[in-house]
Write a protein that holds these residues in place. Structure first.
Motif, PDB file in Angstrom:
ATOM      1  N   ALA A  82       0.852  -1.187   0.000  1.00  0.00           N
ATOM      2  CA  ALA A  82       0.000   0.000   0.000  1.00  0.00           C
ATOM      3  C   ALA A  82       0.891   1.240   0.000  1.00  0.00           C
ATOM      4  CB  ALA A  82      -0.882  -0.017   1.243  1.00  0.00           C
ATOM      5  N   ALA A  83       0.545   2.219  -0.826  1.00  0.00           N
ATOM      6  CA  ALA A  83       1.334   3.459  -0.865  1.00  0.00           C
ATOM      7  C   ALA A  83       1.138   4.198   0.455  1.00  0.00           C
ATOM      8  CB  ALA A  83       0.891   4.328  -2.030  1.00  0.00           C
ATOM      9  N   GLU A  84       2.216   4.803   0.942  1.00  0.00           N
ATOM     10  CA  GLU A  84       2.166   5.464   2.245  1.00  0.00           C
ATOM     11  C   GLU A  84       1.113   6.567   2.260  1.00  0.00           C
ATOM     12  OE1 GLU A  84       6.152   6.077   3.590  1.00  0.00           O
ATOM     13  OE2 GLU A  84       5.409   7.281   5.280  1.00  0.00           O
ATOM     14  N   GLY A  85       0.292   6.566   3.274  1.00  0.00           N
ATOM     15  CA  GLY A  85      -0.700   7.620   3.447  1.00  0.00           C
ATOM     16  C   GLY A  85      -1.908   7.499   2.538  1.00  0.00           C
ATOM     17  N   ARG A  86      -1.978   6.458   1.724  1.00  0.00           N
ATOM     18  CA  ARG A  86      -3.077   6.333   0.775  1.00  0.00           C
ATOM     19  C   ARG A  86      -4.172   5.440   1.349  1.00  0.00           C
ATOM     20  NH1 ARG A  86      -3.719   7.212  -4.630  1.00  0.00           N
ATOM     21  NH2 ARG A  86      -5.400   5.999  -5.540  1.00  0.00           N
ATOM     22  N   THR A  87      -5.431   5.858   1.152  1.00  0.00           N
ATOM     23  CA  THR A  87      -6.557   5.035   1.600  1.00  0.00           C
ATOM     24  C   THR A  87      -7.126   4.290   0.406  1.00  0.00           C
ATOM     25  OG1 THR A  87      -7.048   6.757   3.213  1.00  0.00           O
ATOM     26  CG2 THR A  87      -8.765   5.129   2.819  1.00  0.00           C
ATOM     27  N   TYR A  88      -7.364   2.998   0.582  1.00  0.00           N
ATOM     28  CA  TYR A  88      -7.900   2.175  -0.505  1.00  0.00           C
ATOM     29  C   TYR A  88      -9.348   1.825  -0.188  1.00  0.00           C
ATOM     30  CZ  TYR A  88      -3.043   1.572  -1.936  1.00  0.00           C
ATOM     31  OH  TYR A  88      -1.761   1.807  -2.360  1.00  0.00           O
ATOM     32  N   ASP A  89     -10.280   2.222  -1.072  1.00  0.00           N
ATOM     33  CA  ASP A  89     -11.646   1.752  -0.843  1.00  0.00           C
ATOM     34  C   ASP A  89     -11.714   0.280  -1.258  1.00  0.00           C
ATOM     35  OD1 ASP A  89     -12.037   1.593  -3.606  1.00  0.00           O
ATOM     36  OD2 ASP A  89     -12.956   3.585  -3.718  1.00  0.00           O
ATOM     37  N   ASP A  90     -12.846  -0.358  -0.982  1.00  0.00           N
ATOM     38  CA  ASP A  90     -12.917  -1.804  -1.179  1.00  0.00           C
ATOM     39  C   ASP A  90     -12.683  -2.191  -2.637  1.00  0.00           C
ATOM     40  OD1 ASP A  90     -13.327  -2.116   1.487  1.00  0.00           O
ATOM     41  OD2 ASP A  90     -15.486  -2.520   1.334  1.00  0.00           O
ATOM     42  N   ALA A  91     -13.249  -1.400  -3.546  1.00  0.00           N
ATOM     43  CA  ALA A  91     -13.105  -1.745  -4.960  1.00  0.00           C
ATOM     44  C   ALA A  91     -11.634  -1.681  -5.378  1.00  0.00           C
ATOM     45  CB  ALA A  91     -13.948  -0.791  -5.810  1.00  0.00           C
ATOM     46  N   GLU A  92     -10.961  -0.641  -4.909  1.00  0.00           N
ATOM     47  CA  GLU A  92      -9.540  -0.478  -5.252  1.00  0.00           C
ATOM     48  C   GLU A  92      -8.701  -1.596  -4.605  1.00  0.00           C
ATOM     49  OE1 GLU A  92      -6.570   3.385  -5.460  1.00  0.00           O
ATOM     50  OE2 GLU A  92      -8.236   3.380  -4.049  1.00  0.00           O
ATOM     51  N   ALA A  93      -9.033  -1.902  -3.353  1.00  0.00           N
ATOM     52  CA  ALA A  93      -8.294  -2.964  -2.657  1.00  0.00           C
ATOM     53  C   ALA A  93      -8.478  -4.300  -3.379  1.00  0.00           C
ATOM     54  CB  ALA A  93      -8.755  -3.062  -1.211  1.00  0.00           C
ATOM     55  N   ASP A  94      -9.679  -4.530  -3.894  1.00  0.00           N
ATOM     56  CA  ASP A  94      -9.935  -5.796  -4.602  1.00  0.00           C
ATOM     57  C   ASP A  94      -9.046  -5.926  -5.842  1.00  0.00           C
ATOM     58  OD1 ASP A  94     -11.805  -6.466  -2.748  1.00  0.00           O
ATOM     59  OD2 ASP A  94     -13.560  -6.034  -4.019  1.00  0.00           O
ATOM     60  N   VAL A  95      -8.842  -4.801  -6.512  1.00  0.00           N
ATOM     61  CA  VAL A  95      -8.007  -4.822  -7.714  1.00  0.00           C
ATOM     62  C   VAL A  95      -6.592  -5.270  -7.372  1.00  0.00           C
ATOM     63  CG1 VAL A  95      -6.906  -3.302  -9.420  1.00  0.00           C
ATOM     64  CG2 VAL A  95      -9.364  -3.104  -8.965  1.00  0.00           C
ATOM     65  N   TRP A  96      -6.051  -4.727  -6.276  1.00  0.00           N
ATOM     66  CA  TRP A  96      -4.675  -5.090  -5.888  1.00  0.00           C
ATOM     67  C   TRP A  96      -4.621  -6.492  -5.284  1.00  0.00           C
ATOM     68  CZ3 TRP A  96      -1.009  -2.562  -8.120  1.00  0.00           C
ATOM     69  CH2 TRP A  96      -1.183  -1.225  -8.452  1.00  0.00           C
ATOM     70  N   THR A  97      -5.703  -6.861  -4.597  1.00  0.00           N
ATOM     71  CA  THR A  97      -5.727  -8.200  -3.984  1.00  0.00           C
ATOM     72  C   THR A  97      -5.792  -9.291  -5.061  1.00  0.00           C
ATOM     73  OG1 THR A  97      -6.832  -7.249  -2.059  1.00  0.00           O
ATOM     74  CG2 THR A  97      -6.904  -9.646  -2.272  1.00  0.00           C
ATOM     75  N   ALA A  98      -6.352  -8.943  -6.205  1.00  0.00           N
ATOM     76  CA  ALA A  98      -6.386  -9.921  -7.305  1.00  0.00           C
ATOM     77  C   ALA A  98      -4.964 -10.228  -7.771  1.00  0.00           C
ATOM     78  CB  ALA A  98      -7.225  -9.382  -8.458  1.00  0.00           C
ATOM     79  N   LEU A  99      -4.060  -9.282  -7.594  1.00  0.00           N
ATOM     80  CA  LEU A  99      -2.661  -9.501  -7.999  1.00  0.00           C
ATOM     81  C   LEU A  99      -1.842 -10.075  -6.852  1.00  0.00           C
ATOM     82  CD1 LEU A  99      -2.174  -6.159  -9.926  1.00  0.00           C
ATOM     83  CD2 LEU A  99      -2.176  -8.457 -10.906  1.00  0.00           C
ATOM     84  N   ASP A 100      -2.102  -9.619  -5.635  1.00  0.00           N
ATOM     85  CA  ASP A 100      -1.391 -10.102  -4.450  1.00  0.00           C
ATOM     86  C   ASP A 100      -2.434 -10.476  -3.402  1.00  0.00           C
ATOM     87  OD1 ASP A 100      -0.019 -10.546  -2.129  1.00  0.00           O
ATOM     88  OD2 ASP A 100       0.744  -8.498  -1.911  1.00  0.00           O
ATOM     89  N   PRO A 101      -2.702 -11.758  -3.239  1.00  0.00           N
ATOM     90  CA  PRO A 101      -3.731 -12.173  -2.281  1.00  0.00           C
ATOM     91  C   PRO A 101      -3.430 -11.716  -0.852  1.00  0.00           C
ATOM     92  CG  PRO A 101      -2.940 -14.041  -3.603  1.00  0.00           C
ATOM     93  CD  PRO A 101      -2.062 -12.888  -3.937  1.00  0.00           C
ATOM     94  N   LEU A 102      -2.188 -11.345  -0.575  1.00  0.00           N
ATOM     95  CA  LEU A 102      -1.829 -10.891   0.775  1.00  0.00           C
ATOM     96  C   LEU A 102      -1.879  -9.368   0.903  1.00  0.00           C
ATOM     97  CD1 LEU A 102       1.135 -13.376   1.406  1.00  0.00           C
ATOM     98  CD2 LEU A 102      -1.249 -13.571   2.147  1.00  0.00           C
ATOM     99  N   PHE A 103      -2.359  -8.681  -0.131  1.00  0.00           N
ATOM    100  CA  PHE A 103      -2.457  -7.217  -0.062  1.00  0.00           C
ATOM    101  C   PHE A 103      -3.275  -6.740   1.145  1.00  0.00           C
ATOM    102  CE2 PHE A 103      -4.656  -3.215  -1.133  1.00  0.00           C
ATOM    103  CZ  PHE A 103      -3.544  -2.378  -1.172  1.00  0.00           C
ATOM    104  N   PRO A 104      -4.331  -7.466   1.570  1.00  0.00           N
ATOM    105  CA  PRO A 104      -5.080  -6.993   2.751  1.00  0.00           C
ATOM    106  C   PRO A 104      -4.203  -6.748   3.979  1.00  0.00           C
ATOM    107  CG  PRO A 104      -6.347  -8.668   1.608  1.00  0.00           C
ATOM    108  CD  PRO A 104      -5.009  -8.618   0.919  1.00  0.00           C
ATOM    109  N   TYR A 105      -3.071  -7.447   4.110  1.00  0.00           N
ATOM    110  CA  TYR A 105      -2.181  -7.186   5.251  1.00  0.00           C
ATOM    111  C   TYR A 105      -1.480  -5.833   5.116  1.00  0.00           C
ATOM    112  CZ  TYR A 105      -2.690 -11.985   6.877  1.00  0.00           C
ATOM    113  OH  TYR A 105      -3.194 -13.156   7.357  1.00  0.00           O
ATOM    114  N   SER A 106      -1.307  -5.374   3.891  1.00  0.00           N
ATOM    115  CA  SER A 106      -0.597  -4.113   3.664  1.00  0.00           C
ATOM    116  C   SER A 106      -1.546  -2.922   3.597  1.00  0.00           C
ATOM    117  CB  SER A 106       0.199  -4.225   2.343  1.00  0.00           C
ATOM    118  OG  SER A 106       0.833  -3.023   2.027  1.00  0.00           O
ATOM    119  N   ARG A 107      -2.818  -3.214   3.331  1.00  0.00           N
ATOM    120  CA  ARG A 107      -3.780  -2.159   2.997  1.00  0.00           C
ATOM    121  C   ARG A 107      -3.850  -1.051   4.035  1.00  0.00           C
ATOM    122  NH1 ARG A 107     -10.266  -3.299   2.175  1.00  0.00           N
ATOM    123  NH2 ARG A 107     -10.919  -1.106   1.930  1.00  0.00           N
ATOM    124  N   ARG A 108      -3.875  -1.417   5.308  1.00  0.00           N
ATOM    125  CA  ARG A 108      -3.984  -0.413   6.386  1.00  0.00           C
ATOM    126  C   ARG A 108      -2.875  -0.639   7.407  1.00  0.00           C
ATOM    127  NH1 ARG A 108      -9.274  -2.520   6.263  1.00  0.00           N
ATOM    128  NH2 ARG A 108     -10.755  -1.165   5.185  1.00  0.00           N
TER     129      ARG A 108
END
Ligand code: SF4
Ligand code: SF4
Length: 282
Positions: free
Chosen positions: A169-195
């Motif tokens: 997750a980019a520093e200081g950036r907030t990801y809404d669910d739709a945006e988070a889903d896009v990144w999670t499709a590439l990295d299933p572990l993105f939810p750990y980085s999201r917040r």
């Protein structure tokens, strides 16, 4: 004992110019480079002599280490020491790759980050393919910014399936669910980085089995808590090692929160905690 050390010396220069980085295109003077080399060699000598411990080492330079011969030499040398289980480094992979063949590839690992705009995509991909051909252990990652998405998708499609692509997750950036889903499709572990992870008062392995060391040998529990635990070279750090809760409110960097005991990441990344390679891929 099993001890993990994150080393960060004075090196602060980088050959890249990433807009999101304070070290972009910084230059170290000749004296600063000489000092960085001397401190790295001192740390390498210490680690080499620590044969009654089992060490795991991650180099996390502010800038780019592998364009300097002394980092390539240190990693190669340390990879051959029987008491060193892992030696890894964070890198932009702009370095040459021929030195890797001289390392013990069961011990060496690379945490590689692709920085779109700093190097042509094909050149970075060719470096990854060369690592794969050499049999090196490595992960590849990217910062989750909207204008990195195409490159991230290309990388995921072009890298072998067994090479993990992580997204930070980019520093200081907030990801809404739709945006988070896009990144999670590439990295299933993105939810750990999201917040950032709430960490106040929670048990964290740093300060007990994981420590951070700077060029002077000053030992802290992690790169983010400034309180000192002692010095590596006079041995004073040793008596300070014990379980302790996190004194900060949040922890938002993988090299920190991976050690939080309340997260399952030692299982998720078993065998690859330092280089960020999930167990499911090894
Ligand atoms: S490659 Fe890493 S250290 Fe270099 S400018 Fe980019 S983010 Fe900073
Ligand atoms: S949770 Fe993060 S900030 Fe807190 S002690 Fe652990 S590594 Fe350091």
């Amino acid at each position: 004992m099993d001890l993990t050390l994150l080393y960060r010396g004075p090196l602060a220069s980088c050959d890249y110019d990433c807009p999101y980085c304070p070290f972009a295109k910084r230059r170290d003077s000749r004296d600063q480079l000489r000092a960085d080399r001397a401190r790295l060699e001192r740390f390498t000598d210490w680690a080499t002599g620590q044969t009654t411990d089992r060490l795991s080492l991650l180099f996390t330079p502010w800038g780019e280490g592998l364009v300097r011969s002394w980092y390539r030499r240190a990693l190669t040398h340390l990879s051959h020491q029987p008491h060193i289980r892992r030696v890894a480094i964070q890198t932009n992979l702009s370095c040459r790759t021929d030195w890797i063949a001289g390392a013990d590839l069961d011990t060496l690992a690379l945490w590689c980050t692709y920085h779109p705009g700093q190097t042509p995509y094909d050149r970075f991909l060719a470096k990854c393919r060369e690592l794969d051909r050499l049999g090196a252990r490595f992960s590849v990652g990217i910062v989750g910014l909207p204008d990195h998405l195409d490159a991230a998708r290309r990388l995921r499609a072009d890298l072998p399936d067994q090479v993990y692509l992580w997204v930070n997750a980019a520093e200081g950036r907030t990801y809404d669910d739709a945006e988070a889903d896009v990144w999670t499709a590439l990295d299933p572990l993105f939810p750990y980085s999201r917040r950032p992870h709430a960490s106040a008062g929670l048990p964290c392995r740093t300060g007990e089995s994981v420590i951070s060391v700077d060029g002077e040998g000053t030992v802290r529990r992690c790169h983010f808590v400034r309180a000192e635990l002692g010095n590596l070279y006079d041995g004073t750090y040793r008596q300070a090692l014990r379980p302790r809760p996190c004194p900060l409110t949040t922890c938002d960097c993988h090299i920190g929160y991976v050690h939080l005991e309340t997260l399952p990441l030692y299982d998720v990344f078993a065998g690859g905690v330092l280089e960020r390679i999930p167990a499911s891929l090894t």
